[in-house]
Design a protein around this motif. Structure first.
Motif, PDB file in Angstrom:
ATOM      1  N   HIS A 134      46.005  47.583  41.774  1.00  0.00           N
ATOM      2  CA  HIS A 134      45.336  47.496  40.464  1.00  0.00           C
ATOM      3  C   HIS A 134      44.162  48.448  40.592  1.00  0.00           C
ATOM      4  O   HIS A 134      43.265  48.220  41.398  1.00  0.00           O
ATOM      5  N   GLU A 152      50.092  43.490  34.416  1.00  0.00           N
ATOM      6  CA  GLU A 152      49.115  42.400  34.376  1.00  0.00           C
ATOM      7  C   GLU A 152      47.950  42.682  33.427  1.00  0.00           C
ATOM      8  O   GLU A 152      46.806  42.832  33.860  1.00  0.00           O
ATOM      9  N   GLY A 203      46.839  45.868  35.977  1.00  0.00           N
ATOM     10  CA  GLY A 203      46.513  45.937  34.541  1.00  0.00           C
ATOM     11  C   GLY A 203      45.631  47.143  34.286  1.00  0.00           C
ATOM     12  O   GLY A 203      45.876  48.210  34.839  1.00  0.00           O
ATOM     13  N   GLY A 204      44.602  46.964  33.466  1.00  0.00           N
ATOM     14  CA  GLY A 204      43.652  48.052  33.232  1.00  0.00           C
ATOM     15  C   GLY A 204      43.768  48.735  31.892  1.00  0.00           C
ATOM     16  O   GLY A 204      43.021  49.678  31.616  1.00  0.00           O
ATOM     17  N   TYR A 215      36.207  39.238  29.038  1.00  0.00           N
ATOM     18  CA  TYR A 215      35.078  39.374  29.956  1.00  0.00           C
ATOM     19  C   TYR A 215      33.739  39.099  29.269  1.00  0.00           C
ATOM     20  O   TYR A 215      32.728  39.706  29.589  1.00  0.00           O
ATOM     21  N   ASP A 229      48.120  35.457  36.088  1.00  0.00           N
ATOM     22  CA  ASP A 229      47.453  35.883  37.325  1.00  0.00           C
ATOM     23  C   ASP A 229      46.178  35.087  37.460  1.00  0.00           C
ATOM     24  O   ASP A 229      45.402  35.015  36.503  1.00  0.00           O
TER      25      ASP A 229
HETATM   26  C1  LIG Z   1      41.426  42.068  36.674  1.00  0.00           C
HETATM   27  C2  LIG Z   1      42.812  42.273  37.083  1.00  0.00           C
HETATM   28  C3  LIG Z   1      43.786  42.580  36.135  1.00  0.00           C
HETATM   29  C4  LIG Z   1      43.480  42.747  34.661  1.00  0.00           C
HETATM   30  O1  LIG Z   1      42.686  43.859  34.395  1.00  0.00           O
HETATM   31  P1  LIG Z   1      42.421  44.314  32.880  1.00  0.00           P
HETATM   32  O2  LIG Z   1      41.612  45.535  33.016  1.00  0.00           O
HETATM   33  O3  LIG Z   1      41.667  43.198  32.227  1.00  0.00           O
HETATM   34  O4  LIG Z   1      43.746  44.553  32.253  1.00  0.00           O
HETATM   35  C5  LIG Z   1      45.085  42.733  36.558  1.00  0.00           C
HETATM   36  N1  LIG Z   1      45.428  42.574  37.859  1.00  0.00           N
HETATM   37  C6  LIG Z   1      44.505  42.275  38.803  1.00  0.00           C
HETATM   38  C7  LIG Z   1      44.929  42.110  40.200  1.00  0.00           C
HETATM   39  C8  LIG Z   1      43.171  42.121  38.457  1.00  0.00           C
HETATM   40  O5  LIG Z   1      42.277  41.824  39.387  1.00  0.00           O
END
Ligand SMILES: *Cc1c(COP(=O)(O)O)cnc(C)c1O
Length: 444
Positions: free
Chosen positions: A218, A301, A258-259, A401, A96
């Protein structure tokens, strides 16, 4: 972490291969951290290849086990170098990106364009043009202006370009406000609730050179439960079913983003990747069955969870300042220019001495950075053994990050990045030099 005759394995939040060697030094990937500091200097970012690959496999295998039609795509913004792209590719992940720069590095690192998705809430015409020219797998459309730009940019194309819509599902998440992205008040995505998402879907469907293949959301980062992600999946599937009924929309791809949260200290207990996969896979399967939707290709993601636990920041201890009845500051040779997360989000880290044994913690100190800001504190009030000048301090879970947000504040050259595996160390990004600091100056 007591000293014994054989190496002692250390658990979360350290990389899988982290050990205390017999003489008390910290070792990662079979390499002693003091040896790396001697050879490459500090601050230094050390990534454990085994932990990186294990995370990639855990994501791929856990999701495939519960939902075979799934893909794992690494969110490049967490940390990106060409060597890292190559590892992700070898592990079968896509990428991504959120800018023309990330797209460039992803392609340079050998990621096929078809495996790349392009995100972002304000992509420029130039960046969209670059993504279309490269042939990225999906452009994830965030707003009406972007639809207009894409309409103009694709006018003379042969094949339609594949696109997804970023939706704002209006769900609240339990994480820091600055890393929440799916609540009603967000700059990301088309709100479902007020009809903007439906209007956008119809507009994209009407454009002959865009092919709308799916829906995306997301909802936030550093999440410790799947509640918000599952709520977002439900909102997306509700929307998909309504759009099928009203506009013959076919949901081929679905991504809840993701997240996935990680441990920064040993007090953090994030769900395992298998737990996440079970909950997300079930939500998609059951949600589709309940609405008579065919099961789409599912894309997750992870950014932070892929690289965060693999990275350790290594600093040298310098000045110490005791303020009686206030606190003791211990300064290290890095700080907010290589890791702004404590200043930006009040992020909490742990730490350990890397060059000698780490007996029971005894002193409360504040680990300060070297930059000219009072807020440049890496760890406030942490219990550590007595630190001396020249000691090496290692901060775990520093892979995501951190350098991705690094700056040259105070004209600090950015640190080197070393990949360790099986007793070998390889520099994958060299330390910046003073010459690098003036390379863009024009003085005539
Ligand atoms: C930042 C982001 C992610 C990843 O987020 P994480 O918390 O690091 O897993 C996934 N998809 C999108 C669209 C994002 O902007």
């Amino acid at each position: 972490m007591t000293q014994t005759d054989s190496p002692v394995t250390i658990g979360q939040p350290w990389p899988h291969t982290a050990r205390r060697a017999a003489r008390g030094e910290l070792e990662i990937g079979g390499v002693l951290l003091p040896a790396l500091a001697d050879r490459y200097g500090t601050p230094l970012y050390v990534y454990d290849e085994q932990t990186l690959r294990a995370s990639a496999r855990a994501f791929r295998q856990s999701f495939a086990a519960v939902y075979p039609r799934s893909r794992v795509v690494y969110a490049a913004k967490a940390f990106l170098t060409t060597a890292l792209v190559r590892i992700m590719r070898k592990e079968g992940l896509g990428l991504d990106v959120v800018s023309g720069g990330e797209l460039f590095v992803g392609l340079r690192g050998g990621m096929p364009a078809a495996e790349i998705a392009f995100h972002g809430n304000n992509k420029s015409a130039r960046e969209l043009g670059e993504a279309l020219a490269a042939g990225v797998g999906k452009i994830v459309i965030d707003n009406d202006y972007e639809i207009s730009l894409l309409e103009a940019l694709t006018a003379n194309r042969g094949q339609p370009a594949p696109a997804m819509i970023r939706l704002n599902p209006g769900v609240d998440v339990h994480t820091h406000k600055k890393i929440s992205t799916g609540m009603a008040d967000s700059k990301f995505g088309f709100p479902i609730a007020d009809g903007q998402a439906e209007t956008a879907l119809c507009r994209i469907q009407s454009l002959p050179k865009l092919r709308l293949v799916g829906l995306h959301a997301h909802v936030g980062s550093q999440l410790f439960d799947a509640e918000a992600t599952v709520a977002a999946i439900d909102a997306l599937l509700d929307f998909a079913a309504t759009m099928r009924d009203r506009h013959e929309f076919v949901l081929e791809h679905l991504s809840p983003g993701g997240g996935f949260g990680i441990a920064y200290t040993d007090a953090d207990k994030p769900p395992t990747i298998a737990t996440w996969a079970g909950l997300i896979g079930a939500a998609v399967k059951e949600g589709c069955a309940a609405r008579s939707l065919p099961e789409p290709m599912l894309t997750v993601e992870p950014g932070r969870a892929m690289v965060g636990p693999a990275g350790v920041a290594l600093y040298t201890v310098g000045a110490k300042k005791e303020l009686p009845d206030v606190r003791t500051y211990v300064s290290v040779d890095g700080g907010m220019a290589d890791n702004i997360r404590p200043s930006l989000y009040d992020a909490r880290y742990s730490a350990a001495i890397a060059n000698r044994d780490d007996p029971a913690a005894s002193n409360e100190v504040t680990i300060a950075g070297r930059y000219c800001e009072s807020g440049d504190l890496l760890i406030e009030r942490i219990a550590l053994p007595e630190l001396r000048e020249g000691d090496l301090l290692a901060i775990p879970a520093a892979g995501a990050y951190t350098l991705a947000m690094a700056s040259n504040y105070n004209f600090a050259p950015r640190p080197a990045v070393v990949l360790v595996n099986d007793g070998q160390a390889r520099v994958i990004r060299r330390r910046e030099t003073y010459e690098d600091l003036v390379q863009f100056d024009i003085d005539e």
